[in-house]
Design a protein around this motif. Structure first.
Motif, PDB file in Angstrom:
ATOM      1  N   GLU A   1      -2.536   5.670  -0.439  1.00  0.00           N
ATOM      2  CA  GLU A   1      -2.477   4.645   0.546  1.00  0.00           C
ATOM      3  C   GLU A   1      -3.588   3.410   0.125  1.00  0.00           C
ATOM      4  O   GLU A   1      -4.793   3.810  -0.285  1.00  0.00           O
ATOM      5  CB  GLU A   1      -2.843   5.190   1.992  1.00  0.00           C
TER       6      GLU A   1
ATOM      7  N   VAL B   1      -5.285  -0.490   1.889  1.00  0.00           N
ATOM      8  CA  VAL B   1      -5.322  -1.556   3.138  1.00  0.00           C
ATOM      9  C   VAL B   1      -5.605  -2.765   2.194  1.00  0.00           C
ATOM     10  O   VAL B   1      -6.662  -2.993   1.428  1.00  0.00           O
ATOM     11  CB  VAL B   1      -6.544  -1.057   4.149  1.00  0.00           C
TER      12      VAL B   1
ATOM     13  N   TRP C   1      -9.848  -0.635   0.186  1.00  0.00           N
ATOM     14  CA  TRP C   1      -9.062  -1.835   0.686  1.00  0.00           C
ATOM     15  C   TRP C   1      -9.549  -3.207   0.399  1.00  0.00           C
ATOM     16  O   TRP C   1     -10.622  -3.348  -0.782  1.00  0.00           O
ATOM     17  CB  TRP C   1      -9.757  -1.879   2.325  1.00  0.00           C
TER      18      TRP C   1
ATOM     19  N   THR D   1      -0.206  -0.168   1.666  1.00  0.00           N
ATOM     20  CA  THR D   1       0.508   0.499   2.806  1.00  0.00           C
ATOM     21  C   THR D   1       0.087  -0.024   4.114  1.00  0.00           C
ATOM     22  O   THR D   1       0.967   0.195   5.161  1.00  0.00           O
ATOM     23  CB  THR D   1       0.204   2.005   2.662  1.00  0.00           C
ATOM     24  N   HIS D   2      -1.050  -0.491   4.213  1.00  0.00           N
ATOM     25  CA  HIS D   2      -1.403  -1.132   5.391  1.00  0.00           C
ATOM     26  C   HIS D   2      -1.884  -2.604   5.510  1.00  0.00           C
ATOM     27  O   HIS D   2      -2.850  -2.878   4.578  1.00  0.00           O
ATOM     28  CB  HIS D   2      -2.446  -0.344   6.235  1.00  0.00           C
TER      29      HIS D   2
ATOM     30  N   ASP E   1       2.785  -0.832   7.225  1.00  0.00           N
ATOM     31  CA  ASP E   1       2.331  -0.998   8.653  1.00  0.00           C
ATOM     32  C   ASP E   1       1.545  -2.474   8.741  1.00  0.00           C
ATOM     33  O   ASP E   1       0.510  -2.500   7.661  1.00  0.00           O
ATOM     34  CB  ASP E   1       1.261   0.009   8.710  1.00  0.00           C
TER      35      ASP E   1
END
Length: 376
Positions: A247, A249, A278, A337-338, A369
């Motif tokens: 994942e 961000v 992130w 993923t975000h 997302d």
């Protein structure tokens, strides 16, 4: 990281001290002034001193509290450095003197303190980092409202804009974190009894920062942050620093975002909860090429990217023909993923007659997302 809600025996920190040469950090964390952080720190210092440890005071602020001041007895204090600034003499911890003294443990109160102009470091937490690098163990104190990522939440909860802040990584540096907790009612009683502030400040404090609602919200933030840090450390030990590795961000920075800082702080907290890296990405379209935007816009973007770096993100500028396709390209290339974006400030008629960036993004990046953050 060990997190304690009571008074841990000094042997806990002593064991950490003996494990390696690099200095260790212990932080007494509280949700407001007056909960007893400095008092607890000095009590531990006295216990460690009685065990034969070389403990000195780099800087401790008693704020005129007699019970706290009484605990200074018998503890060596390194004389503070006096700095004259605009005709006023200020006293700061003498970093060089503490380094030269080289104690086993230095007490350094108020981690978020801003040093006087002319000091080697702008902030006290930077002094602490230097002490730790030099192999000196440090015990310090911090209130939850001084964490950078909580700035917006604290302002929303209390109406107070906290000026002195520390990057969240500083709290993450702690080898041991002690949550000094009392009830909101008990703290207000301490305030009324004159154990927090002088008499002339009591009424205004009770009506403003020290309202029951404010204190309960700050206490909730403190308990949540402490639990999160412990959980994150456990996951790091079992999964590695990059979490599951699946994942990522991304925070999309707009050149005219009214509050990019709020978006970045939210992105950091999301990434920390997921324990993943992130990115703070400024999408530079042809209409926002350097030669076409003004100095104000350039400065706004530069400040946002600098804050992202301070918060532990990876600041980037990604060029493309339009925002949506460029975001989609970044998502694909970096495995995002975000995504966090600020709420659109488009006039109502544009939102009716043309699809929003959000709607176009959702179509362009299915499976990702997207979190819309209200940064107004």
């Amino acid at each position: 990281m060990a997190i304690d809600n009571g008074r841990p025996p000094p042997e806990h920190f002593l064991t950490l001290i003996r494990e390696q040469q690099k200095g260790r950090l212990k932080i007494y964390l509280g949700f407001a002034p007056g909960v007893g952080k400095t008092y607890e720190m000095l009590q531990e210092a006295q216990r460690l001193r009685k065990q034969g440890l070389d403990v000195v005071i780099g800087v401790v602020e008693t704020h005129g509290r007699a019970e706290t001041a009484a605990l200074l007895e018998g503890l060596e204090q390194v004389p503070r450095r006096r700095i004259e600034y605009k005709g006023v003499v200020l006293e700061e911890m003498d970093l060089d003197a503490v380094l030269a003294r080289r104690p086993t443990i230095a007490l350094v109160d108020e981690l978020a303190h801003t040093n006087a102009p002319g000091s080697r470091h702008a902030k006290r937490f930077q002094d602490v980092e230097e002490l730790i690098r030099a192999g000196i163990n440090v015990i310090s104190t911090l209130n939850i409202q001084h964490l950078e990522s909580l700035y917006d939440l604290v302002e929303q909860a209390t109406g107070v804009k906290v000026k002195e802040r520390v990057p969240d990584y500083v709290l993450g540096m702690a080898d041991q974190l002690v949550n000094v907790d009392v009830s909101a009612e008990d703290l207000r009683e301490r305030l009324l009894a004159g154990k927090v502030y002088p008499a002339e400040r009591i009424n205004s404090s009770l009506e403003n920062f020290f309202t029951t609602a404010n204190l309960m919200r700050l206490r909730e933030l403190t308990l949540g942050e402490a639990a999160h840090l412990l959980d994150r450390r456990r996951r790091e030990q079992t999964e590695g620093l990059e979490g599951t590795g699946s994942e990522r961000v991304m925070a999309c920075i707009g050149s005219r975002s009214p509050n990019a800082a709020a978006l970045l702080r939210k992105a950091m907290r999301v990434a920390n909860r997921l324990n993943v890296p992130w990115y703070a990405v400024y999408i530079q379209t042809p209409s926002e090429a350097p030669e076409r935007v003004g100095a104000v816009v350039e400065r706004h973007v530069a400040n946002a990217l600098a804050l992202a770096h301070q918060l532990g993100g990876v600041p980037m500028t990604f060029k493309g023909r339009d925002v949506v396709s460029t975001v989609a390209a970044f998502v694909k290339e970096y495995g995002i993923t975000h995504i966090l974006i600020g709420r659109s400030l488009q006039p109502w008629y544009k939102r009716i007659f043309s699809p929003s960036i959000l709607e176009r993004l959702l179509r362009a990046i299915p499976g990702v997302d997207v979190l819309v953050v209200d940064t107004r």
